[in-house]
Design an enzyme around this catalytic site. Structure first.
Site, PDB file in Angstrom:
ATOM      1  N   THR A 132      37.490   6.995 -26.485  1.00 46.78           N
ATOM      2  CA  THR A 132      37.706   7.366 -25.086  1.00 46.78           C
ATOM      3  C   THR A 132      37.655   6.157 -24.154  1.00 46.78           C
ATOM      4  O   THR A 132      36.991   5.155 -24.462  1.00 46.78           O
ATOM      5  CB  THR A 132      36.612   8.382 -24.670  1.00 46.78           C
ATOM      6  OG1 THR A 132      36.667   8.577 -23.269  1.00 46.78           O
ATOM      7  CG2 THR A 132      35.212   7.893 -25.020  1.00 46.78           C
ATOM      8  N   TYR A 158      27.273  10.978 -23.537  1.00 46.68           N
ATOM      9  CA  TYR A 158      28.518  11.121 -24.307  1.00 46.68           C
ATOM     10  C   TYR A 158      29.186   9.761 -24.477  1.00 46.68           C
ATOM     11  O   TYR A 158      29.523   9.352 -25.601  1.00 46.68           O
ATOM     12  CB  TYR A 158      29.472  12.093 -23.589  1.00 46.68           C
ATOM     13  CG  TYR A 158      30.905  11.969 -24.077  1.00 46.68           C
ATOM     14  CD1 TYR A 158      31.277  12.388 -25.355  1.00 46.68           C
ATOM     15  CD2 TYR A 158      31.899  11.403 -23.256  1.00 46.68           C
ATOM     16  CE1 TYR A 158      32.585  12.250 -25.812  1.00 46.68           C
ATOM     17  CE2 TYR A 158      33.210  11.269 -23.705  1.00 46.68           C
ATOM     18  CZ  TYR A 158      33.547  11.692 -24.987  1.00 46.68           C
ATOM     19  OH  TYR A 158      34.840  11.543 -25.434  1.00 46.68           O
TER      20      TYR A 158
END
Ligand code: NAD
Ligand code: DAU
Length: 355
Positions: A132, A158
């Site tokens: 990501t 995360y």
């Protein structure tokens, strides 16, 4: 044969459906079926023998070893993860377990399997790690977009767990020459996205007449990429990307959250007007996400220059397709939000056992 992890989730299921259509290469799909995993996303495949589903955990080393030995994949495409930032703020433990320990387990078993291959196959083996843009942290209003050289500065549990996984993947290239490639992509949207993420949540709430909760001032910026464009980029990286490299993937369309929500409301007004009032009347500003990253922007010149990839959808065309898909698939949303699909999984797989 490809080994796909997390192939019952949002991007993984889009990847399997589009890859089987594009190349026809068989796929083993290893997925734990957490709340975010739904094998019904793959219903369109019917009993297609090129798709082999295995319910299991990427932390299970014995299971991984068995899958490598039996299916001898030429490559791994690793999607499996806990993926929702807000959940990582409430309960970070599972993020460390799956995203860091799970990726480590996969790297170790992939390394052992590759060592067992003849030299010609060793060279062709690939470990594609899907990551990501959140690992790069937050940009100021005038900062240049993230490049592959931007220093890591993850801000949420995360993002930190994905960054930890990225570092392990990198180390397996430098230390063991495992042919890894990492991609860092911006926000995806499209069919089969669990309605906890901004776009499907807003569509779902709007149709139910519920408030549309915009965090903070709604001015946070994300770069949006239609999921099938992401999948096409991953196939390009898998086939032509250089081992040991990282590639940024993005849609080059930075948009403020409030504009995204208003865009969804405008599309719904056209496609399914409300009886009373307007969808935008449902917008409510709510308390901000702790540590909320202000802006993401992706420079994907390396990917387009080296591998010739370009997104096909604009944000307007992709958002329209997405809203249409959710309007046509209200039962899917009802099932995943009620948990009904879990019952279906039990019914369908209990007697078959793990593959
Ligand atoms: P998702 O939450 O929709 O799906 C994750 C899938 O992984 C689910 O099917 C789940 O059951 C499975 N899974 C979770 N833990 C597992 C475990 N321990 N073992 C096996 N399977 C497990 O996620 P997504 O949005 O499809 O994201 C897929 C990947 O892409 C993730 O690695 C995420 O970090 C990355 N990514 C997502 C986006 C995005 O916008 N959604 C953007 C960039 C990168
Ligand atoms: O950038 C890539 C990342 O994009 C992926 O790595 C993650 O897996 C994916 O979940 C996504 O993370 P975000 O936190 O950016 O996505 P989310 O849809 O949760 O939120 C998008 C923006 O919208 C963010 O600024 C928070 C805001 N938001 C979100 C929700 C769920 C709201 O304002 N209201 C909401 O209810």
């Amino acid at each position: 044969m490809l080994l796909v992890t997390g192939g019952a989730g949002f991007i993984g299921s889009n990847f399997i459906l589009s890859t089987l259509a594009a190349t026809g290469e068989p796929i083993v799909n290893l997925d734990k079926l957490t709340y975010a995993g739904n094998v019904r996303n793959l219903d369109a495949l019917g009993a297609d023998p090129r798709h082999f589903f295995v319910k299991g955990d990427i932390c299970d080393r014995a299971l991984l070893r068995d899958l490598f030995a039996r299916h001898r994949p030429r490559a791994i495409v690793h999607f499996a993860a806990e993926s929702h930032v807000d959940r990582s703020i409430h309960a970070p433990g599972e993020f460390v377990q799956t995203n860091v320990v799970g990726t480590f387990s996969l790297l170790e078993e992939a390394r052992a399997f590759r060592e067992s291959l003849p030299d010609a196959e060793k060279g062709a083996f690939r470990f594609l790690h899907v990551s990501t843009d959140e690992v790069y942290g937050s940009l100021g209003e005038r900062d240049p977009a993230f490049t592959e050289a931007t220093a890591y500065a993850p801000n949420s549990p995360y993002a930190a767990s994905k960054a930890g996984a990225d570092h392990l993947v990198r180390a397996y290239w430098h230390t063991y020459r495992l042919p890894v490639i990492t991609t860092n992509c911006s926000n995806n949207y499209g069919p089969y996205q669990f309605p906890e993420k901004l776009i499907p949540l807003m569509i779902h709430h709007a149709l139910a007449g519920k408030p549309l909760p915009v965090y903070g001032d709604g001015q946070n910026v994300r770069d949006w990429l239609y999921v099938l464009d992401h999948c096409a980029a991953l196939r390009a990286v898998l086939e032509r990307g250089r081992p040991g490299e990282t590639y940024n993937i993005g849609g080059d369309c930075e948009t403020r959250n409030l504009d995204v929500v208003q865009g969804i409301c405008a599309l719904l007004e056209e496609m399914r007007p409300r009886g009373t009032g307007r969808y935008a009347d449902l917008i409510q500003f709510v308390a901000d996400r702790p540590g909320h990253d202000r802006r993401y922007a992706i420079d994907c010149a390396k990917l387009s220059g080296e591998l010739g990839w370009a997104a096909r959808e604009t944000f307007d065309s992709g958002l329209k397709k997405t809203v249409l898909w959710y309007l046509a698939n209200e039962q899917w949303v009802a099932d995943v939000t009620s948990g009904a699909y879990r019952t279906w999984v039990d019914v369908n797989y209990a007697k078959r056992g793990a593959a």
